[in-house]
Design an enzyme around this catalytic site. Structure first.
Site, short mmCIF file in Angstrom:
data_model
loop_
_atom_site.label_atom_id
_atom_site.label_comp_id
_atom_site.label_asym_id
_atom_site.label_seq_id
_atom_site.Cartn_x
_atom_site.Cartn_y
_atom_site.Cartn_z
N GLU A 92 17.88 110.50 -19.65
CA GLU A 92 16.79 109.79 -18.98
C GLU A 92 16.37 110.63 -17.78
OE1 GLU A 92 14.78 107.26 -19.71
OE2 GLU A 92 13.90 107.89 -17.83
N SER A 93 15.17 111.22 -17.87
CA SER A 93 14.75 112.18 -16.84
C SER A 93 14.66 111.55 -15.45
CB SER A 93 13.41 112.82 -17.22
OG SER A 93 12.42 111.83 -17.36
N ARG A 100 5.79 112.33 -21.12
CA ARG A 100 7.00 111.57 -21.46
C ARG A 100 6.72 110.59 -22.60
NH1 ARG A 100 9.20 108.07 -17.15
NH2 ARG A 100 11.10 108.06 -18.39
N HIS A 115 16.38 117.63 -30.03
CA HIS A 115 17.78 117.78 -29.62
C HIS A 115 18.47 118.83 -30.48
CE1 HIS A 115 18.11 114.33 -26.84
NE2 HIS A 115 17.05 113.92 -27.51
N GLU A 157 21.17 120.17 -30.12
CA GLU A 157 22.64 119.99 -30.11
C GLU A 157 23.09 118.97 -31.17
OE1 GLU A 157 20.47 118.81 -28.11
OE2 GLU A 157 20.97 116.78 -27.46
N ILE A 190 14.21 111.93 -30.10
CA ILE A 190 14.58 110.61 -29.60
C ILE A 190 13.74 110.30 -28.36
CG2 ILE A 190 16.48 109.16 -28.74
CD1 ILE A 190 18.43 111.23 -30.08
N ARG A 191 12.80 109.36 -28.49
CA ARG A 191 11.87 109.04 -27.38
C ARG A 191 11.41 110.33 -26.70
NH1 ARG A 191 15.78 105.53 -27.19
NH2 ARG A 191 16.84 106.47 -25.43
N CYS A 218 14.64 117.57 -24.36
CA CYS A 218 14.13 116.20 -24.21
C CYS A 218 13.98 115.86 -22.71
CB CYS A 218 15.00 115.23 -24.97
SG CYS A 218 14.12 113.74 -25.42
N1 GLN Z 1 12.25 109.44 -22.67
C1 GLN Z 1 13.31 110.07 -21.94
C2 GLN Z 1 12.88 110.46 -20.54
O1 GLN Z 1 11.77 110.26 -20.15
C3 GLN Z 1 13.82 111.29 -22.66
C4 GLN Z 1 14.54 110.91 -23.94
C5 GLN Z 1 15.66 111.83 -24.31
O2 GLN Z 1 16.06 112.71 -23.54
N2 GLN Z 1 16.22 111.61 -25.48
O3 GLN Z 1 13.68 110.97 -19.80
#
Ligand code: GLN
Length: 199
Positions: free
Chosen positions: A48-49, A108, A177, A179, A136-137, A79
């Site tokens: 989560e940034s 984002r 990702h 990884e 992922i998101r 991400c």
């Molecule tokens: N949506 C997340 C963010 O804004 C990033 C998602 C992720 O790192 N898998 O930080």
């Protein structure tokens, strides 16, 4: 042997430590200034940034990390890590800061809430080969300077193609990702190897 750090404030740290180890680096978690100073390269993981940004500042690591990146330390962000490496954000929260390592605007959660998680087949532009990628998101690169090399693109819900892997000098960023392997598949460590090649 090169030492690759993984920023270990929040996010999928363990998977990146494993990937860095697979490509032949000594992999260490980084939470403190002395640990940051000891690494040859750094990975900023997904997570989560907004949280990573706040913790970087709470741990007094934000400015030292920015300085090391601007001094040429190789860095890779996936991400949330991609978001952290941008100069400009779309959809950031109030006061959210980024490290300005790559002259790009990152959006984002660009693929939309309904596409919480997806796997897709990309073309890895450096050699034209296929790359399986897990999102992922995920963010995407909304715009970038001409000097930024696009390593891969993906089609968004808008039907347009957007950069999802880029490189600028010593910095690499991916929306996906690298990884994480597809279930049952062997790990594709090309992105981590590229980081190690920069050391
Ligand atoms: N949506 C997340 C963010 O804004 C990033 C998602 C992720 O790192 N898998 O930080």
């Amino acid at each position: 042997m090169s030492t690759v750090g993984v920023l270990a404030l929040q996010g999928d740290v363990r998977e990146h430590l494993a990937a860095a180890t697979r490509v032949g680096a000594t992999a260490v978690g980084v939470r403190r200034l002395a640990e940051l100073e000891a690494v040859d390269a750094l990975i900023i993981p997904g997570g989560e940034s907004t949280t990573i940004d706040k913790l970087l500042r709470a741990f007094d690591l934000f400015e030292p990390l920015k300085a090391r990146i601007h001094d040429g330390m190789p860095v890779m962000g996936s991400c949330a890590g991609m978001i952290m490496l941008a100069t400009d954000l779309v959809g950031g929260i109030d006061g959210q800061q980024s490290l300005a390592a790559i002259p790009m605007t990152v959006r984002r959660n660009a693929f939309g809430r309904q596409v919480d998680s997806a796997e897709t087949e990309l073309v890895w532009e450096p050699d034209g080969s296929a790359m399986h990628a897990t999102f992922i998101r995920a963010p995407w690169v909304e715009a970038c300077a001409p000097a930024v090399e696009v390593l891969a693109t993906a089609t968004g819900p808008d039907g347009e193609r957007h950069p999802v892997a880029v490189r600028h000098g010593n910095a690499i960023a991916t929306s996906f990702h690298p990884e994480i392997a597809a279930p049952g598949a062997v790990h594709d460590d090309r992105v981590h190897r590229l980081l190690l090649d920069l050391v």
